[in-house]
Design a protein around this motif. Structure first.
Motif, PDB file in Angstrom:
ATOM      1  N   PRO A   1      32.127 -16.318   9.271  1.00 10.89           N
ATOM      2  CA  PRO A   1      32.132 -16.894   7.926  1.00 10.89           C
ATOM      3  C   PRO A   1      31.240 -16.079   6.990  1.00 10.89           C
ATOM      4  CG  PRO A   1      30.734 -18.186   9.382  1.00 10.89           C
ATOM      5  CD  PRO A   1      31.414 -17.176  10.243  1.00 10.89           C
ATOM      6  N   PRO A   2      31.626 -15.960   5.713  1.00 10.35           N
ATOM      7  CA  PRO A   2      30.863 -15.118   4.793  1.00 10.35           C
ATOM      8  C   PRO A   2      29.403 -15.576   4.682  1.00 10.35           C
ATOM      9  CG  PRO A   2      32.990 -15.693   3.844  1.00 10.35           C
ATOM     10  CD  PRO A   2      32.814 -16.534   5.072  1.00 10.35           C
ATOM     11  N   ALA A   3      28.495 -14.615   4.779  1.00  8.48           N
ATOM     12  CA  ALA A   3      27.062 -14.895   4.658  1.00  8.48           C
ATOM     13  C   ALA A   3      26.355 -13.638   4.191  1.00  8.48           C
ATOM     14  CB  ALA A   3      26.490 -15.361   5.996  1.00  8.48           C
ATOM     15  N   LEU A   4      25.232 -13.822   3.461  1.00  8.63           N
ATOM     16  CA  LEU A   4      24.469 -12.699   2.915  1.00  8.63           C
ATOM     17  C   LEU A   4      23.073 -12.645   3.525  1.00  8.63           C
ATOM     18  CD1 LEU A   4      25.286 -12.808  -0.917  1.00  8.63           C
ATOM     19  CD2 LEU A   4      26.226 -11.274   0.807  1.00  8.63           C
ATOM     20  N   PHE A   5      22.588 -11.419   3.729  1.00  7.34           N
ATOM     21  CA  PHE A   5      21.258 -11.181   4.265  1.00  7.34           C
ATOM     22  C   PHE A   5      20.613 -10.050   3.471  1.00  7.34           C
ATOM     23  CE2 PHE A   5      23.857 -12.951   7.567  1.00  7.34           C
ATOM     24  CZ  PHE A   5      23.028 -13.769   8.316  1.00  7.34           C
TER      25      PHE A   5
END
Length: 303
Positions: free
Chosen positions: A195-199
């Motif tokens: 699932p789309p996620a940002l770091f």
């Protein structure tokens, strides 16, 4: 006779009613899956933005394609995976995922050189760093490598550079596929595909990744997958690309959605739908560059 006519019309009415319900149900499911309901909400938000707010953003609705699906010669089987603008050379660098290559392109999509990436398995993301080096993510190996490319470089060997382990992902088969340098905060932004996620990830004084990646607190990313990232050097706003949703979205640092662009034929000057948009970048003048599998190149400018 009247009763008979009414009786005979009831089955037709019931069938019509059931078919109408079925069509409405299918339409609702399609709208939810394709996020049409969210798109409608965002359209309303866009209409309420005043001219000053639009000027303070990238404002994707004003962009039109000026190069529409140019074929990169000799790369039909390589699968373009990402692209980045290099301010030092004023050229573009793209990675090919199926057959690992780093390709330098002119701003018009002319191939300047094609450099084998020896030791990479599936390079999926690339971004230019402020010192002129490039950072490359290998999705299959779950690692990030910072490389130096100069005018004489003809190939790159992963063993010649230090690599940073990005660690496990929620879905190891749909791991880190997006990468961008954030000049306003002097850090790398990384994105998981699904699932789309940002770091975020900091670079040390030696220019190498340091510490642990940090998950960014942001609202749910309104897309089916995350294919690529870019950061506008002028506004600091983020561009998030989704191949599955045929969508390019603009967010600010707080996670607010500002504008979006559907990558469908007939929209924003595109003759045909971009088949699978995998990479996006933006230069210091606001011009957008996209690549799509298998080997398609696009340029969009604000009108």
């Amino acid at each position: 006779m009247v009763r008979a006519a009414l009786h005979s019309s009831r089955p037709l009415y019931k069938r019509w009613y059931l078919w109408t319900l079925l069509v409405l149900l299918i339409g609702y499911i399609v709208a939810v899956v394709l996020h049409w309901d969210d798109r409608a909400e965002l359209w309303v938000q866009e209409w309420t933005q005043n001219s000053a707010q639009r000027k303070a953003s990238i404002w994707l609705p004003d962009y039109k394609a000026v190069i529409d699906g140019k074929h990169l010669p000799g790369m039909e089987g390589d699968e373009a995976s990402d692209i980045t603008y290099h301010s030092g050379t004023r050229t573009l660098f793209a990675v090919m995922g199926k057959n690992p290559y780093l390709t330098e392109l002119s701003l018009q999509g002319d191939v300047l050189r094609k450099m084998p990436l020896n030791g990479w398995k599936n390079p999926e993301a690339v971004t230019a760093l402020p010192d002129g080096r490039l950072a490359i993510i290998d999705e299959r190996q779950h690692q990030l490598t910072v490389v130096k490319v100069d005018a004489d470089t003809r190939e790159l060997n992963i063993a010649d550079f230090a690599s940073f382990d990005l660690g496990p992902s929620t879905d190891q088969n749909k791991a880190f596929e997006a990468l961008a340098w954030d000049p306003h905060n002097q850090r790398l932004l990384l994105g998981e595909e699904r699932p789309p996620a940002l770091f975020s990830l900091k670079l040390g004084s030696d220019g190498q990744p340091t510490g642990e990646k940090q998950r960014l607190n942001a609202p749910d990313l309104d897309m089916r997958n995350l294919s690529a990232l870019a950061v506008d050097p002028r506004t600091g706003h983020r561009l998030l690309l989704s191949a599955d949703s045929h969508l390019l979205m603009e967010y600010d640092e707080a996670g607010k959605q500002w504008s979006f662009m559907t990558l469908l034929g007939g929209m924003n000057g595109l003759k045909d739908t971009i088949p699978r948009a995998e990479g996006v970048t933006i230069d210091d003048e606001g011009t957008l560059y996209l690549v799509s599998e298998p080997n398609l190149f696009y340029v969009l400018r604000k009108q």
